[in-house]
Design a protein around this motif. Structure first.
Motif, PDB file in Angstrom:
ATOM      1  N   THR A  10       0.847  -1.193   0.000  1.00  0.00           N
ATOM      2  CA  THR A  10       0.000   0.000   0.000  1.00  0.00           C
ATOM      3  C   THR A  10       0.881   1.242   0.000  1.00  0.00           C
ATOM      4  O   THR A  10       1.988   1.234   0.535  1.00  0.00           O
ATOM      5  CB  THR A  10      -0.951   0.024   1.210  1.00  0.00           C
ATOM      6  N   ARG A  36      -3.271   5.804  -4.302  1.00  0.00           N
ATOM      7  CA  ARG A  36      -4.593   6.419  -4.143  1.00  0.00           C
ATOM      8  C   ARG A  36      -4.886   7.351  -5.303  1.00  0.00           C
ATOM      9  O   ARG A  36      -5.926   7.247  -5.934  1.00  0.00           O
ATOM     10  CB  ARG A  36      -4.701   7.154  -2.815  1.00  0.00           C
ATOM     11  N   ASP A  62      -8.341   3.770  -2.504  1.00  0.00           N
ATOM     12  CA  ASP A  62      -8.245   4.571  -1.287  1.00  0.00           C
ATOM     13  C   ASP A  62      -8.489   3.615  -0.136  1.00  0.00           C
ATOM     14  O   ASP A  62      -9.632   3.228   0.124  1.00  0.00           O
ATOM     15  CB  ASP A  62      -9.283   5.685  -1.305  1.00  0.00           C
ATOM     16  N   ALA A  64      -8.602   3.949   2.919  1.00  0.00           N
ATOM     17  CA  ALA A  64      -9.439   4.456   4.012  1.00  0.00           C
ATOM     18  C   ALA A  64     -10.921   4.295   3.713  1.00  0.00           C
ATOM     19  O   ALA A  64     -11.759   4.418   4.607  1.00  0.00           O
ATOM     20  CB  ALA A  64      -9.120   5.922   4.294  1.00  0.00           C
ATOM     21  N   SER A  91       0.254   5.729   4.770  1.00  0.00           N
ATOM     22  CA  SER A  91      -0.073   6.448   6.001  1.00  0.00           C
ATOM     23  C   SER A  91      -0.276   7.912   5.666  1.00  0.00           C
ATOM     24  O   SER A  91       0.007   8.352   4.560  1.00  0.00           O
ATOM     25  CB  SER A  91       1.038   6.283   7.048  1.00  0.00           C
ATOM     26  N   GLY A  93      -2.697  11.662   6.855  1.00  0.00           N
ATOM     27  CA  GLY A  93      -3.796  12.230   7.602  1.00  0.00           C
ATOM     28  C   GLY A  93      -3.431  13.422   8.454  1.00  0.00           C
ATOM     29  O   GLY A  93      -4.293  13.977   9.133  1.00  0.00           O
ATOM     30  N   TYR A 102      -9.532  11.728  10.041  1.00  0.00           N
ATOM     31  CA  TYR A 102      -8.917  11.018   8.921  1.00  0.00           C
ATOM     32  C   TYR A 102      -7.622  10.289   9.302  1.00  0.00           C
ATOM     33  O   TYR A 102      -7.382   9.176   8.839  1.00  0.00           O
ATOM     34  CB  TYR A 102      -8.659  11.970   7.745  1.00  0.00           C
ATOM     35  N   LEU A 106      -7.185   6.318   8.512  1.00  0.00           N
ATOM     36  CA  LEU A 106      -6.166   5.802   7.598  1.00  0.00           C
ATOM     37  C   LEU A 106      -5.115   4.964   8.322  1.00  0.00           C
ATOM     38  O   LEU A 106      -4.787   3.863   7.897  1.00  0.00           O
ATOM     39  CB  LEU A 106      -5.485   6.963   6.866  1.00  0.00           C
ATOM     40  N   ASN A 107      -4.595   5.473   9.410  1.00  0.00           N
ATOM     41  CA  ASN A 107      -3.456   4.837  10.071  1.00  0.00           C
ATOM     42  C   ASN A 107      -3.816   3.683  10.991  1.00  0.00           C
ATOM     43  O   ASN A 107      -2.946   2.878  11.322  1.00  0.00           O
ATOM     44  CB  ASN A 107      -2.660   5.879  10.856  1.00  0.00           C
ATOM     45  N   ALA A 110      -8.022   1.619   8.582  1.00  0.00           N
ATOM     46  CA  ALA A 110      -7.781   1.069   7.245  1.00  0.00           C
ATOM     47  C   ALA A 110      -6.817  -0.110   7.312  1.00  0.00           C
ATOM     48  O   ALA A 110      -6.996  -1.111   6.614  1.00  0.00           O
ATOM     49  CB  ALA A 110      -7.236   2.151   6.321  1.00  0.00           C
ATOM     50  N   SER A 133       3.389   4.633  10.567  1.00  0.00           N
ATOM     51  CA  SER A 133       2.320   5.577  10.253  1.00  0.00           C
ATOM     52  C   SER A 133       2.729   6.972  10.689  1.00  0.00           C
ATOM     53  O   SER A 133       3.569   7.137  11.567  1.00  0.00           O
ATOM     54  CB  SER A 133       1.027   5.187  10.965  1.00  0.00           C
TER      55      SER A 133
END
Length: 146
Positions: A10, A36, A62, A64, A91, A93, A102, A106-107, A110, A133
């Motif tokens: 990712t 993304r 994405d 997240a 990572s 946000g 967010y 995300l960190n 997700a 992250s």
């Protein structure tokens, strides 16, 4: 692709993720470069890996977003039949424009979601690697400044 590991990384279009993709491809793994928004950057990396004799593909998602994450994992599983290594590198946000929740979405959220989605497609001996992250870095910085 029998015999080589299938590796999903990712956030692999730049930085640590891109370098990880290069190293693993050099070792004979097929790398799936997740991005993304940076499709051109991801495609350039995949092209570079292929020119150097490796194998790579790209997959936009994405992570997240629950539906996007699900599509990413099911797409890899459908295309390759399995996932041998999941490298959780994406990572962020902490950008000024990011919403208040967010960074955790995300960190933390997700990452956990991707693990739950990926495990059913991972044969015995597979690996999950969590790189880092921004959130962890932010906590380290604030702790060391206290």
């Amino acid at each position: 692709m029998t015999g080589r590991r299938i590796v999903l990384i990712t956030g692999a279009s730049r930085g640590i993720g891109a370098e990880t993709a290069r190293v693993l491809a050099e070792r004979g793994d097929h790398v799936v470069i997740n991005y993304r928004e940076k499709v051109k950057r991801a495609e350039r990396l995949a092209d570079s890996i292929r020119r150097e004799g490796g194998t790579a593909s790209t997959a936009g998602a994405d992570i997240a977003d629950a539906d996007s994450a699900r599509a990413l994992i099911t797409g890899v599983a459908a295309q390759f039949g399995r996932l041998d290594v999941l490298v959780l590198n994406a990572s962020g946000g902490l950008e000024r424009h990011a919403g208040p929740g967010y960074a955790m979405a995300l960190n933390r959220d997700a990452q956990e979601r991707l693990v739950r989605l990926a495990v059913p497609h991972m044969p015995p001996g597979s690996r999950i690697v969590f790189v880092t992250s921004h959130q962890a870095a932010a906590r380290t910085t604030s702790t060391s400044e206290s």
